[in-house]
Design a protein around this motif. Structure first.
Motif, PDB file in Angstrom:
ATOM      1  N   ALA A  44       0.838  -1.207   0.000  1.00 51.30           N
ATOM      2  CA  ALA A  44       0.000   0.000   0.000  1.00 51.30           C
ATOM      3  C   ALA A  44       0.869   1.251   0.000  1.00 51.30           C
ATOM      4  N   TYR A  45       1.962   1.201   0.746  1.00 46.75           N
ATOM      5  CA  TYR A  45       2.899   2.330   0.812  1.00 46.75           C
ATOM      6  C   TYR A  45       3.388   2.713  -0.580  1.00 46.75           C
ATOM      7  N   PHE A  46       3.806   1.718  -1.369  1.00 42.08           N
ATOM      8  CA  PHE A  46       4.342   2.002  -2.705  1.00 42.08           C
ATOM      9  C   PHE A  46       3.249   2.465  -3.669  1.00 42.08           C
ATOM     10  N   ILE A  47       2.039   1.930  -3.513  1.00 45.98           N
ATOM     11  CA  ILE A  47       0.928   2.339  -4.388  1.00 45.98           C
ATOM     12  C   ILE A  47       0.542   3.790  -4.118  1.00 45.98           C
ATOM     13  N   VAL A  48       0.481   4.153  -2.847  1.00 46.00           N
ATOM     14  CA  VAL A  48       0.126   5.534  -2.501  1.00 46.00           C
ATOM     15  C   VAL A  48       1.255   6.480  -2.889  1.00 46.00           C
ATOM     16  N   ARG A  49       2.486   6.033  -2.730  1.00 45.81           N
ATOM     17  CA  ARG A  49       3.629   6.869  -3.128  1.00 45.81           C
ATOM     18  C   ARG A  49       3.572   7.154  -4.626  1.00 45.81           C
ATOM     19  N   TYR A  50       3.204   6.150  -5.396  1.00 47.80           N
ATOM     20  CA  TYR A  50       3.059   6.343  -6.840  1.00 47.80           C
ATOM     21  C   TYR A  50       2.017   7.427  -7.127  1.00 47.80           C
ATOM     22  N   GLN A  51       0.901   7.414  -6.392  1.00 43.33           N
ATOM     23  CA  GLN A  51      -0.153   8.405  -6.609  1.00 43.33           C
ATOM     24  C   GLN A  51       0.326   9.810  -6.249  1.00 43.33           C
ATOM     25  N   TYR A  52       1.077   9.942  -5.172  1.00 44.70           N
ATOM     26  CA  TYR A  52       1.623  11.255  -4.798  1.00 44.70           C
ATOM     27  C   TYR A  52       2.500  11.800  -5.921  1.00 44.70           C
ATOM     28  N   ARG A  53       3.345  10.937  -6.476  1.00 44.67           N
ATOM     29  CA  ARG A  53       4.228  11.371  -7.553  1.00 44.67           C
ATOM     30  C   ARG A  53       3.432  11.655  -8.816  1.00 44.67           C
ATOM     31  N   ASP A  54       2.418  10.830  -9.071  1.00 42.18           N
ATOM     32  CA  ASP A  54       1.577  11.013 -10.251  1.00 42.18           C
ATOM     33  C   ASP A  54       0.850  12.357 -10.194  1.00 42.18           C
ATOM     34  N   LYS A  55       0.474  12.771  -8.988  1.00 45.95           N
ATOM     35  CA  LYS A  55      -0.228  14.051  -8.801  1.00 45.95           C
ATOM     36  C   LYS A  55       0.733  15.206  -8.543  1.00 45.95           C
ATOM     37  N   LYS A  56       2.050  14.870  -8.571  1.00 48.82           N
ATOM     38  CA  LYS A  56       3.104  15.880  -8.370  1.00 48.82           C
ATOM     39  C   LYS A  56       2.963  16.616  -7.036  1.00 48.82           C
ATOM     40  N   ILE A  57       2.708  15.844  -5.983  1.00 45.94           N
ATOM     41  CA  ILE A  57       2.614  16.397  -4.634  1.00 45.94           C
ATOM     42  C   ILE A  57       4.003  16.373  -4.007  1.00 45.94           C
ATOM     43  N   ASP A  58       4.326  17.400  -3.263  1.00 42.54           N
ATOM     44  CA  ASP A  58       5.630  17.524  -2.609  1.00 42.54           C
ATOM     45  C   ASP A  58       5.966  16.253  -1.827  1.00 42.54           C
ATOM     46  N   GLU A  59       7.151  15.707  -2.086  1.00 38.57           N
ATOM     47  CA  GLU A  59       7.599  14.468  -1.429  1.00 38.57           C
ATOM     48  C   GLU A  59       7.643  14.617   0.092  1.00 38.57           C
ATOM     49  N   LYS A  60       7.898  15.830   0.576  1.00 36.11           N
ATOM     50  CA  LYS A  60       7.967  16.046   2.023  1.00 36.11           C
ATOM     51  C   LYS A  60       6.628  15.804   2.696  1.00 36.11           C
ATOM     52  N   LYS A  61       5.536  15.989   1.969  1.00 38.97           N
ATOM     53  CA  LYS A  61       4.213  15.734   2.532  1.00 38.97           C
ATOM     54  C   LYS A  61       3.962  14.235   2.680  1.00 38.97           C
ATOM     55  N   PHE A  62       4.613  13.461   1.820  1.00 40.63           N
ATOM     56  CA  PHE A  62       4.410  12.007   1.851  1.00 40.63           C
ATOM     57  C   PHE A  62       5.195  11.341   2.978  1.00 40.63           C
ATOM     58  N   ASP A  63       6.348  11.885   3.307  1.00 40.49           N
ATOM     59  CA  ASP A  63       7.263  11.234   4.251  1.00 40.49           C
ATOM     60  C   ASP A  63       6.611  10.772   5.550  1.00 40.49           C
ATOM     61  N   PRO A  64       5.786  11.584   6.232  1.00 42.03           N
ATOM     62  CA  PRO A  64       5.220  11.128   7.511  1.00 42.03           C
ATOM     63  C   PRO A  64       3.986  10.226   7.372  1.00 42.03           C
ATOM     64  N   LEU A  65       3.513  10.015   6.136  1.00 41.85           N
ATOM     65  CA  LEU A  65       2.258   9.287   5.950  1.00 41.85           C
ATOM     66  C   LEU A  65       2.330   7.852   6.462  1.00 41.85           C
ATOM     67  N   PHE A  66       3.443   7.171   6.176  1.00 40.98           N
ATOM     68  CA  PHE A  66       3.558   5.772   6.591  1.00 40.98           C
ATOM     69  C   PHE A  66       3.454   5.647   8.107  1.00 40.98           C
TER      70      PHE A  66
END
Length: 281
Positions: A38-60
């Protein structure tokens, strides 16, 4: 016709291997694999939507502990409150007192409804921290959730838990840890269904993501999983004794609110689109 020879005798070793006396069990491993995918699938979506990587870091961090804490408390409070309210240490920590000594046992009881509720709360805290729209985030999580649910049910299968009712279907499993009766492999039914739901979510995301309203994936995920969960309970053994005689068992009662929320999220459409600003990139 005697189907006995076609039945699956199921009695796997719950432990994959041990490290320094700590058992690594299929149950925990499959949970981790499901969350990692799930982590990798959601990470793909963040990148696909061009969302700042720093916002993704604490999600897991938020997702992992939200699911774990929610699932653990859900099992303890929904299914065995009379025991765990008198054994608070065992509810919080993965240990149990055996013959007067504390032993590491892992979390033997985790409830999917509690895990879902814990995840919903954790994501609310996460979105407040990173200043993102809540529905945008839960939509992305929802795309991956059925795959995680699939691996959790495979974990239950390896533990020979959440078994089905006695049946004479030729694909029945004989869960030797429970009894020698042929039963529906309810965990396998759920795992297959959730994997199919995941394929549906991925297909919709890849082909219709920009056309679907905010909250659609979240609503569809809840509706599919918990509607199926409601009906699969009909062929499952009750998990605790107090469910005997109930018109609907605990799993069914707990599924109803999630189904209502899911259907509402699908139908609200434009109202959710207007709720707060879109994702800040």
């Amino acid at each position: 016709m005697n189907h006995f020879l076609m039945y699956v005798n199921w009695n796997p070793d719950e432990t994959l291997f041990s490290i320094f006396g700590i058992a690594i069990r299929y149950y925990g491993l499959l949970w981790c694999v499901g969350i990692a995918l799930a982590y990798f699938i959601v990470r793909y979506q963040y990148r696909d939507k061009k969302i700042d990587e720093k916002k993704f870091d604490p999600l897991f961090f938020y997702c992992f502990f939200g699911i774990l804490i929610g699932a653990r408390l859900g099992h303890c409070l929904f299914y065995q409150p009379e025991y765990y309210l008198n054994h608070l240490v065992e509810m919080i920590l993965p240990i149990q007192k055996v013959n007067g000594a504390w032993r590491f046992t892992g979390y033997a009881g985790l409830a999917s409804h509690g895990g879902t509720l814990g995840l919903i709360i954790a994501l609310w805290l996460y979105t407040r921290k990173v200043k993102m729209n809540y529905m945008d985030v839960v939509d992305m999580i929802a795309v991956a959730t059925p795959l995680t649910a699939c691996f959790i049910r495979l974990a239950n299968l390896m533990n020979s838990e959440i078994i089905g009712n006695v049946t004479d279907v030729p694909w029945a499993f004989i869960f030797e840890k429970e009894d020698m009766l042929p039963r529906h492999p309810a965990q396998l039914y759920e795992a297959i269904a959730y994997f199919i739901f995941f394929l549906v979510m991925i297909y919709l995301y890849k082909n219709y993501n920009k056309k679907l309203h905010r909250g659609f994936f979240f609503g569809l995920c809840l509706t599919l999983i918990f509607t199926f969960r409601f009906f699969i309970e009909i062929i499952k053994e009750n998990q605790v004794s107090f469910e005997e005689g109930m018109t609907l068992n605990m799993g069914q009662w707990l599924s109803i609110p999630f189904i209502i929320i899911g259907v509402a999220s699908i139908l609200l459409g434009k109202k959710l689109d207007k709720m707060n600003p879109p994702i800040k990139r």
